[in-house]
Design a protein around this motif. Structure first.
Motif, PDB file in Angstrom:
ATOM      1  N   SER A 171       8.170  11.606   4.936  1.00 18.12           N
ATOM      2  CA  SER A 171       8.270  11.491   3.933  1.00 18.12           C
ATOM      3  C   SER A 171       9.184  12.333   2.459  1.00 18.12           C
ATOM      4  O   SER A 171       9.117  12.259   1.612  1.00 18.12           O
ATOM      5  CB  SER A 171       6.993  11.122   2.730  1.00 18.12           C
ATOM      6  OG  SER A 171       6.428  12.527   2.634  1.00 18.12           O
ATOM      7  N   THR A 172       9.334  13.449   3.018  1.00 14.80           N
ATOM      8  CA  THR A 172      10.515  14.024   2.439  1.00 14.80           C
ATOM      9  C   THR A 172      12.127  14.481   2.296  1.00 14.80           C
ATOM     10  O   THR A 172      13.128  15.027   2.055  1.00 14.80           O
ATOM     11  CB  THR A 172       9.724  16.170   2.336  1.00 14.80           C
ATOM     12  OG1 THR A 172      10.117  15.789   3.505  1.00 14.80           O
ATOM     13  CG2 THR A 172       8.305  15.662   1.971  1.00 14.80           C
ATOM     14  N   ASN A 200      14.819  -3.845   1.248  1.00 16.65           N
ATOM     15  CA  ASN A 200      13.774  -3.671   0.325  1.00 16.65           C
ATOM     16  C   ASN A 200      12.617  -4.555   1.110  1.00 16.65           C
ATOM     17  O   ASN A 200      11.274  -4.699   0.098  1.00 16.65           O
ATOM     18  CB  ASN A 200      13.873  -4.873  -0.788  1.00 16.65           C
ATOM     19  CG  ASN A 200      14.581  -4.355  -1.765  1.00 16.65           C
ATOM     20  OD1 ASN A 200      14.841  -3.144  -2.185  1.00 16.65           O
ATOM     21  ND2 ASN A 200      15.445  -5.102  -3.032  1.00 16.65           N
ATOM     22  N   ASN A 201      13.073  -4.678   2.681  1.00 20.33           N
ATOM     23  CA  ASN A 201      11.625  -4.814   3.645  1.00 20.33           C
ATOM     24  C   ASN A 201      10.961  -3.737   3.372  1.00 20.33           C
ATOM     25  O   ASN A 201      10.546  -2.901   3.035  1.00 20.33           O
ATOM     26  CB  ASN A 201      12.324  -4.694   4.804  1.00 20.33           C
ATOM     27  CG  ASN A 201      13.567  -6.151   5.461  1.00 20.33           C
ATOM     28  OD1 ASN A 201      13.804  -7.077   4.741  1.00 20.33           O
ATOM     29  ND2 ASN A 201      13.558  -6.171   6.497  1.00 20.33           N
ATOM     30  N   LEU A 206      12.213   3.458   4.711  1.00 17.49           N
ATOM     31  CA  LEU A 206      13.003   2.617   3.217  1.00 17.49           C
ATOM     32  C   LEU A 206      11.922   2.746   2.486  1.00 17.49           C
ATOM     33  O   LEU A 206      12.981   3.318   1.418  1.00 17.49           O
ATOM     34  CB  LEU A 206      14.058   0.722   3.545  1.00 17.49           C
ATOM     35  CG  LEU A 206      14.304   0.443   4.836  1.00 17.49           C
ATOM     36  CD1 LEU A 206      14.166  -0.892   4.100  1.00 17.49           C
ATOM     37  CD2 LEU A 206      15.604   1.043   4.114  1.00 17.49           C
ATOM     38  N   LYS A 207      10.608   2.767   2.727  1.00 18.96           N
ATOM     39  CA  LYS A 207       9.936   2.783   1.549  1.00 18.96           C
ATOM     40  C   LYS A 207      10.136   4.745   0.895  1.00 18.96           C
ATOM     41  O   LYS A 207      10.400   5.091  -0.279  1.00 18.96           O
ATOM     42  CB  LYS A 207       8.209   2.836   1.493  1.00 18.96           C
ATOM     43  CG  LYS A 207       8.075   1.047   1.412  1.00 18.96           C
ATOM     44  CD  LYS A 207       6.779   0.973   1.540  1.00 18.96           C
ATOM     45  CE  LYS A 207       6.401  -0.326   1.956  1.00 18.96           C
ATOM     46  NZ  LYS A 207       6.908  -1.127   0.407  1.00 18.96           N
ATOM     47  N   PHE A 208      10.505   5.321   2.056  1.00 18.44           N
ATOM     48  CA  PHE A 208      10.695   7.389   2.135  1.00 18.44           C
ATOM     49  C   PHE A 208      11.755   7.030   1.328  1.00 18.44           C
ATOM     50  O   PHE A 208      12.094   7.986  -0.146  1.00 18.44           O
ATOM     51  CB  PHE A 208      10.748   7.804   3.588  1.00 18.44           C
ATOM     52  CG  PHE A 208       9.087   8.143   4.095  1.00 18.44           C
ATOM     53  CD1 PHE A 208       7.954   8.312   3.179  1.00 18.44           C
ATOM     54  CD2 PHE A 208       9.641   7.547   5.419  1.00 18.44           C
ATOM     55  CE1 PHE A 208       7.334   8.314   4.489  1.00 18.44           C
ATOM     56  CE2 PHE A 208       8.307   8.047   6.486  1.00 18.44           C
ATOM     57  CZ  PHE A 208       6.525   8.208   5.721  1.00 18.44           C
ATOM     58  N   ALA A 209      12.615   6.572   0.949  1.00 17.85           N
ATOM     59  CA  ALA A 209      14.310   6.945   0.645  1.00 17.85           C
ATOM     60  C   ALA A 209      13.973   5.293  -0.385  1.00 17.85           C
ATOM     61  O   ALA A 209      16.001   5.536  -1.004  1.00 17.85           O
ATOM     62  CB  ALA A 209      15.213   6.841   1.919  1.00 17.85           C
ATOM     63  N   GLY A 253      22.262   4.998  -2.804  1.00 18.52           N
ATOM     64  CA  GLY A 253      22.490   5.917  -4.689  1.00 18.52           C
ATOM     65  C   GLY A 253      21.209   5.083  -4.810  1.00 18.52           C
ATOM     66  O   GLY A 253      21.078   4.561  -6.089  1.00 18.52           O
ATOM     67  N   ASN A 254      19.648   5.091  -4.399  1.00 19.95           N
ATOM     68  CA  ASN A 254      18.730   5.072  -4.504  1.00 19.95           C
ATOM     69  C   ASN A 254      18.483   5.635  -5.419  1.00 19.95           C
ATOM     70  O   ASN A 254      16.897   5.558  -6.218  1.00 19.95           O
ATOM     71  CB  ASN A 254      17.969   5.342  -3.155  1.00 19.95           C
ATOM     72  CG  ASN A 254      18.230   4.452  -2.062  1.00 19.95           C
ATOM     73  OD1 ASN A 254      19.350   3.894  -2.408  1.00 19.95           O
ATOM     74  ND2 ASN A 254      18.624   5.179  -0.873  1.00 19.95           N
TER      75      ASN A 254
END
Length: 311
Positions: A171-172, A200-201, A206-209, A253-254
């Protein structure tokens, strides 16, 4: 005063700016997202800013959550490099990173050469030497929008990455140490795919980053085969990446803040540019199973990356 960029004709012959830049040097100096910078002494993240080398413990500045990113708070992107133009197509940048600078051991002498070729290629050659054992991982952090900077998001760009594996993160955003297959995941770009198709799955990585910000473990290539390619859906401009490095950080570029005014007074909103950072793996000094980033006295760190453009 304009800053560095790249302007190329698109499929209709219109000159298109594909590297995100700034109208002024002041704008470039104020931003904190590494636009176009050489980053080091260690590109990407080191967990908790700590590592042990030859039995000695080192502590680095924390500047990205609980971790050290891109060499620390006063990293290479903030240096004023000694610059020398060799000819119309070649520039050499040099700097000295002194022993204990940002916590790293050794006086590191660094030389980076930019060459513009006749084949619409930008070749970057990195060299470094040290007087005591250290770790080194250098890259360039250009942001691209192949539809033209300031021309919307990059979600319809088509990407291909020749990597059968990637390094999952916690998560980091630190690699767990696993080298995982991309097959059956949103990280499979063996065949060309739109950036936005799976970004966006409901996938924990993908959620972490908040999208793609992951290291891809590159399949071995010959010297003249690209490790990755990206094509702008509107312009048809294609970027191919060639490198001798084992990894590639694909970043969409998140975390760009939307507060920097890039060239033309355009805000750098989320996912309006991408980066392809050739590299050794993040947190390698703490991951014995990753390729080593150790550089010893008498050795020369030498690596080369080429970005090639075509239509």
């Amino acid at each position: 005063m304009g800053t560095v960029g790249a302007w190329l004709p698109d499929k209709k012959g219109r000159l298109t700016s594909v590297i995100v830049g700034f109208d002024t040097i002041e704008g470039l100096a104020k931003q904190t997202s590494y636009y176009g910078a050489i980053v080091g002494r260690y590109a990407n993240r080191i967990a908790k800013g700590k590592f042990t080398l030859e039995g000695e413990k080192y502590s680095l500045p924390i500047n990205n959550g609980p971790n050290s990113l891109h060499g620390g708070k006063a990293n290479f992107s903030y240096k004023v490099w000694d610059a020398k133009q060799i000819d119309e197509q070649t520039v050499v940048l040099e700097t000295l990173s002194e022993h204990t600078e940002e916590g790293y051991p050794g006086n590191l002498q660094v030389k980076v050469t930019y060459t513009l070729t006749e084949n619409n290629e930008i070749t970057i050659t990195y060299e470094a030497t040290t007087d005591r054992t250290t770790v080194v991982n250098l890259t360039n952090h250009a942001y691209f929008n192949l539809n033209g900077e300031g021309n919307g998001d990059i979600l319809y760009h088509v990407v291909q990455i020749n990597a059968s594996h990637y390094t999952p993160i916690d998560s980091t955003l630190i690699p767990t140490g696993e080298i995982a297959p991309v097959k059956g995941t949103p990280f499979d770009f063996i065949n060309p795919e739109r950036i936005g198709k799976r970004i966006n799955n409901d996938h924990p990585q993908l959620k972490f980053a908040k999208g793609y910000d992951h290291n891809f473990v590159l399949n071995r290539h010959g010297a003249h085969l690209p490790v990755a390619s990206v094509t702008g859906d509107i312009t048809g401009i294609k970027l191919e990446v060639f490198t001798d490095q084992p990894g590639l950080q694909f970043y969409t570029g998140n975390f760009t803040p939307g507060t920097n005014l890039t060239r033309g007074n355009v805000k750098d909103t989320m996912r309006t540019a991408f980066a392809m950072e050739t590299q050794h793996f993040p947190d390698s000094p703490n991951k014995p199973n990753f390729p080593s980033t150790v550089l010893k006295p008498g050795e020369v760190y030498n690596t080369q990356t080429t970005y090639k453009f075509s239509v």
